[in-house]
Write a protein that holds these residues in place. Structure first.
Motif, short mmCIF file in Angstrom:
data_model
loop_
_atom_site.label_atom_id
_atom_site.label_comp_id
_atom_site.label_asym_id
_atom_site.label_seq_id
_atom_site.Cartn_x
_atom_site.Cartn_y
_atom_site.Cartn_z
N ALA A 31 29.38 16.30 -1.27
CA ALA A 31 28.51 17.48 -1.15
C ALA A 31 29.04 18.65 -1.97
CB ALA A 31 28.36 17.88 0.32
N LEU A 32 30.35 18.87 -1.92
CA LEU A 32 30.94 19.95 -2.70
C LEU A 32 30.76 19.72 -4.20
CD1 LEU A 32 34.21 20.63 -0.71
CD2 LEU A 32 32.32 22.24 -1.06
N ALA A 33 30.94 18.49 -4.65
CA ALA A 33 30.75 18.17 -6.07
C ALA A 33 29.30 18.38 -6.50
CB ALA A 33 31.19 16.74 -6.34
N LEU A 34 28.37 17.97 -5.65
CA LEU A 34 26.96 18.19 -5.96
C LEU A 34 26.62 19.67 -6.01
CD1 LEU A 34 25.48 15.37 -3.71
CD2 LEU A 34 25.32 15.47 -6.21
N LEU A 35 27.18 20.44 -5.10
CA LEU A 35 26.96 21.88 -5.09
C LEU A 35 27.57 22.53 -6.33
CD1 LEU A 35 25.67 24.16 -3.54
CD2 LEU A 35 27.80 24.41 -2.27
N ALA A 36 28.75 22.09 -6.71
CA ALA A 36 29.37 22.61 -7.94
C ALA A 36 28.50 22.28 -9.15
CB ALA A 36 30.77 22.02 -8.12
N GLY A 37 27.92 21.09 -9.17
CA GLY A 37 27.00 20.73 -10.24
C GLY A 37 25.77 21.63 -10.25
N GLY A 58 18.92 22.16 -10.83
CA GLY A 58 19.91 22.86 -9.99
C GLY A 58 19.54 22.82 -8.52
N LEU A 59 18.27 23.06 -8.23
CA LEU A 59 17.84 23.05 -6.82
C LEU A 59 17.85 21.64 -6.24
CD1 LEU A 59 14.96 25.70 -6.80
CD2 LEU A 59 17.34 25.94 -6.03
N LEU A 60 17.55 20.64 -7.05
CA LEU A 60 17.64 19.25 -6.58
C LEU A 60 19.08 18.91 -6.20
CD1 LEU A 60 16.23 16.55 -6.09
CD2 LEU A 60 16.67 15.99 -8.49
N LEU A 61 20.03 19.31 -7.04
CA LEU A 61 21.44 19.07 -6.71
C LEU A 61 21.85 19.83 -5.44
CD1 LEU A 61 23.03 19.20 -10.26
CD2 LEU A 61 23.01 17.24 -8.72
N ALA A 62 21.42 21.07 -5.33
CA ALA A 62 21.75 21.86 -4.13
C ALA A 62 21.11 21.25 -2.88
CB ALA A 62 21.30 23.31 -4.31
N ALA A 65 23.02 18.19 -1.86
CA ALA A 65 24.30 18.64 -1.29
C ALA A 65 24.11 19.08 0.16
CB ALA A 65 24.88 19.78 -2.12
N GLY A 66 23.03 19.79 0.43
CA GLY A 66 22.74 20.21 1.80
C GLY A 66 22.47 19.04 2.72
N VAL A 67 21.72 18.06 2.23
CA VAL A 67 21.42 16.87 3.02
C VAL A 67 22.71 16.12 3.35
CG1 VAL A 67 20.31 14.59 2.93
CG2 VAL A 67 19.05 16.61 2.19
N VAL A 68 23.58 15.94 2.36
CA VAL A 68 24.84 15.24 2.58
C VAL A 68 25.72 16.01 3.57
CG1 VAL A 68 26.99 14.53 1.45
CG2 VAL A 68 24.79 14.00 0.39
N THR A 69 25.72 17.34 3.47
CA THR A 69 26.52 18.16 4.37
C THR A 69 26.07 18.01 5.82
OG1 THR A 69 26.96 19.76 2.62
CG2 THR A 69 27.25 20.52 4.88
N VAL A 70 24.78 17.93 6.04
CA VAL A 70 24.26 17.73 7.40
C VAL A 70 24.51 16.29 7.86
CG1 VAL A 70 22.13 17.64 8.77
CG2 VAL A 70 22.55 19.57 7.22
N TYR A 71 24.37 15.34 6.93
CA TYR A 71 24.51 13.93 7.25
C TYR A 71 25.94 13.56 7.65
CZ TYR A 71 24.92 8.91 6.24
OH TYR A 71 25.19 7.57 6.31
N VAL A 102 21.29 11.48 -8.20
CA VAL A 102 22.28 11.72 -9.27
C VAL A 102 21.81 11.02 -10.55
CG1 VAL A 102 24.65 11.27 -10.01
CG2 VAL A 102 24.20 12.16 -7.72
N GLY A 103 21.23 9.84 -10.43
CA GLY A 103 20.68 9.15 -11.60
C GLY A 103 19.55 9.93 -12.24
N LEU A 104 18.67 10.52 -11.43
CA LEU A 104 17.60 11.37 -11.96
C LEU A 104 18.17 12.57 -12.71
CD1 LEU A 104 14.90 11.56 -9.15
CD2 LEU A 104 14.69 10.51 -11.40
N VAL A 105 19.18 13.18 -12.14
CA VAL A 105 19.80 14.34 -12.80
C VAL A 105 20.43 13.91 -14.13
CG1 VAL A 105 21.67 16.03 -12.62
CG2 VAL A 105 20.13 15.65 -10.69
N CYS A 106 21.11 12.77 -14.15
CA CYS A 106 21.70 12.26 -15.39
C CYS A 106 20.61 12.03 -16.43
CB CYS A 106 22.44 10.95 -15.14
SG CYS A 106 23.95 11.15 -14.22
N LEU A 107 19.51 11.42 -16.03
CA LEU A 107 18.41 11.17 -16.94
C LEU A 107 17.82 12.49 -17.46
CD1 LEU A 107 16.62 8.97 -18.19
CD2 LEU A 107 15.15 9.18 -16.19
N ALA A 108 17.67 13.47 -16.58
CA ALA A 108 17.14 14.77 -16.99
C ALA A 108 18.07 15.44 -18.00
CB ALA A 108 16.94 15.67 -15.77
N VAL A 109 19.36 15.37 -17.77
CA VAL A 109 20.32 15.98 -18.70
C VAL A 109 20.28 15.26 -20.05
CG1 VAL A 109 22.77 16.38 -19.14
CG2 VAL A 109 21.81 16.91 -16.90
#
Length: 115
Positions: A31-37, A58-62, A65-71, A102-109
C-alpha cells in the motif's frame, strides 16, 4: 487471551501467527509503495501527459493503496480467526485485483510515453 486477539477454539502455533503478521506487513508495504507511486505520478514525474490521464493514473494508484490498507488488517484478523478454528484458508481476490491495476498502470505509462 489478550486484547484484540481473535476468539477461537485452539491456540495457533506462534510461527503461523508470525507468518500472518509478516503477510500483514507485506500488504502495508505494498500500500505504501502504491501510494508513493500515486504521489510520484500526480506531483513529481515529468511525464508530459495532459492533466486528465495523469490524474486518472494517480488516483487509481491511490485508490488501490486505500483498498489494500483497509484489506490488510481485515485479512490478518480473519486468517488468525480461521487458524484458531482449524479451518481452511479461502483464496483472496485482492492479489489478482492488485496485479491487474498495477498492470493497467504499467500499460498506461508505456502507451503514454510512446504516443
Amino acid at each position: 487471551m489478550s486484547m484484540g486477539e481473535p476468539e477461537g477454539d485452539e491456540a495457533v502455533d506462534y510461527r503461523f501467527t508470525l507468518a500472518n503478521e509478516r503477510t500483514f506487513l507485506a500488504w502495508i508495504r505494498t500500500a505504501l509503495a502504491l501510494l508513493a507511486g500515486a504521489v510520484a505520478v500526480l506531483h513529481l514525474l515529468p511525464l508530459g501527459w495532459s492533466e486528465t490521464p495523469r490524474t486518472a493514473v494517480g488516483l487509481l494508484l491511490a485508490l488501490i493503496a486505500g483498498v489494500v490498507t483497509v484489506y490488510a488488517p481485515v485479512r490478518w484478523f480473519r486468517v488468525q480467526r480461521i487458524m484458531r478454528r482449524g479451518d481452511t484458508l479461502p483464496m483472496s481476490a485482492l492479489p489478482l485485483i492488485t496485479t491487474f491495476v498495477v498492470g493497467l498502470v504499467c500499460l498506461a505509462v508505456l502507451l503514454g510515453n510512446l504516443l
